[in-house]
Enzyme design. Structure first.
Site, short mmCIF file in Angstrom:
data_model
loop_
_atom_site.label_atom_id
_atom_site.label_comp_id
_atom_site.label_asym_id
_atom_site.label_seq_id
_atom_site.Cartn_x
_atom_site.Cartn_y
_atom_site.Cartn_z
N GLU A 231 4.20 -6.48 1.86
CA GLU A 231 3.78 -6.88 0.52
C GLU A 231 3.71 -5.69 -0.43
OE1 GLU A 231 -0.12 -8.30 1.50
OE2 GLU A 231 0.61 -10.03 2.62
N PRO A 232 4.82 -5.00 -0.63
CA PRO A 232 4.76 -3.84 -1.52
C PRO A 232 4.64 -4.25 -2.98
CG PRO A 232 7.03 -4.26 -0.89
CD PRO A 232 6.18 -5.26 -0.14
N CYS B 20 -12.48 2.57 -28.98
CA CYS B 20 -13.81 3.16 -29.13
C CYS B 20 -14.53 3.29 -27.80
CB CYS B 20 -14.63 2.30 -30.09
SG CYS B 20 -13.74 2.04 -31.62
N GLY C 115 0.76 -1.24 0.00
CA GLY C 115 0.00 0.00 0.00
C GLY C 115 0.79 1.28 0.00
N ARG D 104 3.18 -1.53 -5.87
CA ARG D 104 3.37 -0.25 -6.55
C ARG D 104 4.68 0.44 -6.15
NH1 ARG D 104 -1.09 2.59 -8.09
NH2 ARG D 104 -2.29 1.40 -6.58
N TYR E 103 -9.47 4.45 -12.61
CA TYR E 103 -9.39 5.20 -11.35
C TYR E 103 -9.33 6.70 -11.57
CZ TYR E 103 -7.23 0.67 -10.01
OH TYR E 103 -6.94 -0.64 -9.83
C1 LIG Z 1 -2.61 -5.48 -4.14
C2 LIG Z 1 -2.11 -6.01 -2.85
C3 LIG Z 1 -0.86 -5.62 -2.36
C4 LIG Z 1 0.01 -4.59 -3.04
O1 LIG Z 1 -0.54 -3.33 -2.98
P1 LIG Z 1 0.34 -2.05 -3.43
O2 LIG Z 1 -0.53 -0.91 -3.16
O3 LIG Z 1 0.67 -2.23 -4.87
O4 LIG Z 1 1.58 -2.05 -2.58
C5 LIG Z 1 -0.41 -6.21 -1.21
N1 LIG Z 1 -1.15 -7.13 -0.54
C6 LIG Z 1 -2.37 -7.52 -0.98
C7 LIG Z 1 -3.13 -8.54 -0.21
C8 LIG Z 1 -2.89 -6.97 -2.14
O5 LIG Z 1 -4.10 -7.35 -2.55
#
Ligand SMILES: *Cc1c(COP(=O)(O)O)cnc(C)c1O
Length: 414
Positions: free
Chosen positions: A273-274, A342, A239, A276, A316
């Site tokens: 869990e990065p 289109c 996130g 982005r 988005y």
């Molecule tokens: C999508 C997701 C992430 C990664 O999110 P980012 O905003 O790209 O860091 C991490 N964990 C889970 C469970 C996700 O669904």
């Protein structure tokens, strides 16, 4: 933006001019900077260096095998959300004991595949899912380690489509139901509850919502330990936001400073869990101007990339910087940059000041490394673009452009 910079009038990715890549590989083309990914990975590593930790790259952001392999070689694990991602991760060389499996709708077949591979953890999203994991693990007489994904009910203050930690979102299990799920897990002979997990949303510019949620998880860990659960992993999800426009995201160092005291007190291994953050600013979508069109009210710059290649603006209303690959001193004009598909949603920018461009010019849509190619489709029967990975002054094709034959390869019954 990281390693997309002008040298003189020419836009480079690291030491490679984008014009050269456009000429050789054609457009639309995804271009990635390996140096950016390495630097971003190192920033997280440095932030968490003082505690046991594992960075599990959320590969849905960009699942190209070469990108996943590069991160695995740096020491990353991966966060997967499907059997297909498990297949890709293993193909890219990620060891099974560095893979964690997330997602609200894991099928029995996917769970079996992951149990057979021996993944590090399942992040359980519902009591029903736990039952299936317990059955599959018992059938195979293989232990499945689990974390429960908690929905901490905090507001991540981001786009509603990428907010995941509110009670109204489909993700995770509410705090007040978590204990029941752990008790059930303990009762299942081939299930081992070892962790706790959360992921509250994406493109978070401030870390405070993550910090608040970590505090809630820490309380839960204490409660679980009082009940005799051996919780060894605390997974804070992904996130972390990036700068698309003028955001000043608080990065991993700020987050670490605020959560590491808690992590240390708990004596857990920190998982994150990065997605982005690692790859977003490492990619650009290179596109060529096809036409200019003025209709009295607006000037449209029609380019050869479209929403099927990069859907974030359509999905988005996301903002992406657009830079000319060759800088000129043409005066600025306010334009809409749009693709050939289109749909009126097929745009990259609305009412954007851009130096005057004409047919044949190259433009770079920046910060397209995350949720770019991985969300690409063949809508309008448009073959998906090629991808190139740049390292210093060298580059290699890491995915060839799709052909028309690729478009029909899986169809039968004609
Ligand atoms: C999508 C997701 C992430 C990664 O999110 P980012 O905003 O790209 O860091 C991490 N964990 C889970 C469970 C996700 O669904």
């Amino acid at each position: 933006m990281d390693w997309f910079r002008y040298q003189g009038d020419a836009l480079f990715c690291e030491e490679v001019p984008l014009a050269e890549l456009g000429a050789i590989h054609g457009t639309p083309l995804y271009v990635y900077s390996a140096r950016t990914i390495r630097e971003r990975f190192a920033a997280i590593e440095a932030a968490y260096a003082s505690v046991p930790h594992l960075i599990c790259y959320a590969m849905k952001a960009n699942d190209n095998l070469s990108i996943v392999r590069m991160l695995a070689e740096l020491g990353a694990g991966v966060d997967i959300v499907s059997g297909g991602e498990l297949f890709r991760a293993r193909r890219a060389g990620v060891p099974a004991d560095r893979i964690i499996f997330a997602g609200v709708g894991k099928t029995r077949a996917e769970i079996a595949q992951a149990v057979d591979e021996g993944v590090l953890l399942f992040n359980v999203e519902s009591a029903d899912e736990l039952e299936v994991i317990a059955e599959v693990a018992a059938e195979r007489r293989q232990t499945a380690r689990i974390s429960v994904r908690v929905n901490p009910d905090v507001d991540p203050r981001t786009h509603p489509y990428i907010s995941t930690g509110l009670r109204k979102n489909k993700f995770g299990i509410p705090s007040d139901q978590v204990l029941t799920v752990y008790r059930r897990a303990r009762a299942a002979p081939f299930v081992e509850p070892v962790g706790i997990q959360m992921h509250i949303g994406s493109q978070l510019v401030q870390v405070q919502p993550i910090v608040d949620a970590v505090e809630r998880l820490a309380d839960l860990v204490q409660r679980l330990r009082r009940e005799g659960f051996d919780i060894r992993y605390l997974d804070i999800g992904g996130g972390l936001g990036i700068r698309y426009r003028d955001e000043n995201p608080e990065g991993p160092a700020v987050l670490a400073e605020r959560i590491l005291p808690t992590v240390r007190d708990l004596g857990v291994t920190l998982l994150c869990e990065p997605g982005r953050f690692l790859v977003g600013s490492a990619g650009a979508l290179l596109t060529r101007v096809l036409y200019r069109k003025e209709n009295g009210a607006k000037t449209f710059i029609i380019v050869d990339a479209a929403m099927n290649d990069l859907i974030r603006p359509a999905l988005y209303d996301a903002y992406h910087e657009i830079w000319p690959v060759r800088r000129t001193d043409e005066p600025s004009e306010v334009v809409d940059v749009v693709g050939p598909v289109c749909e009126s949603g097929d745009f990259f920018a609305h009412d954007r000041p851009l130096p005057r461009t004409q047919a044949g010019d190259l433009l770079a849509v920046l910060c397209a490394g995350a949720y770019g190619f991985s969300m690409a489709s063949t809508y309008n029967a448009r073959p998906r673009p090629a991808e190139v990975l740049v390292t210093d002054s060298t580059y290699r094709l890491i995915r060839r452009r799709e052909t028309y034959e690729d478009l029909v390869r899986t169809e039968e019954g004609l």
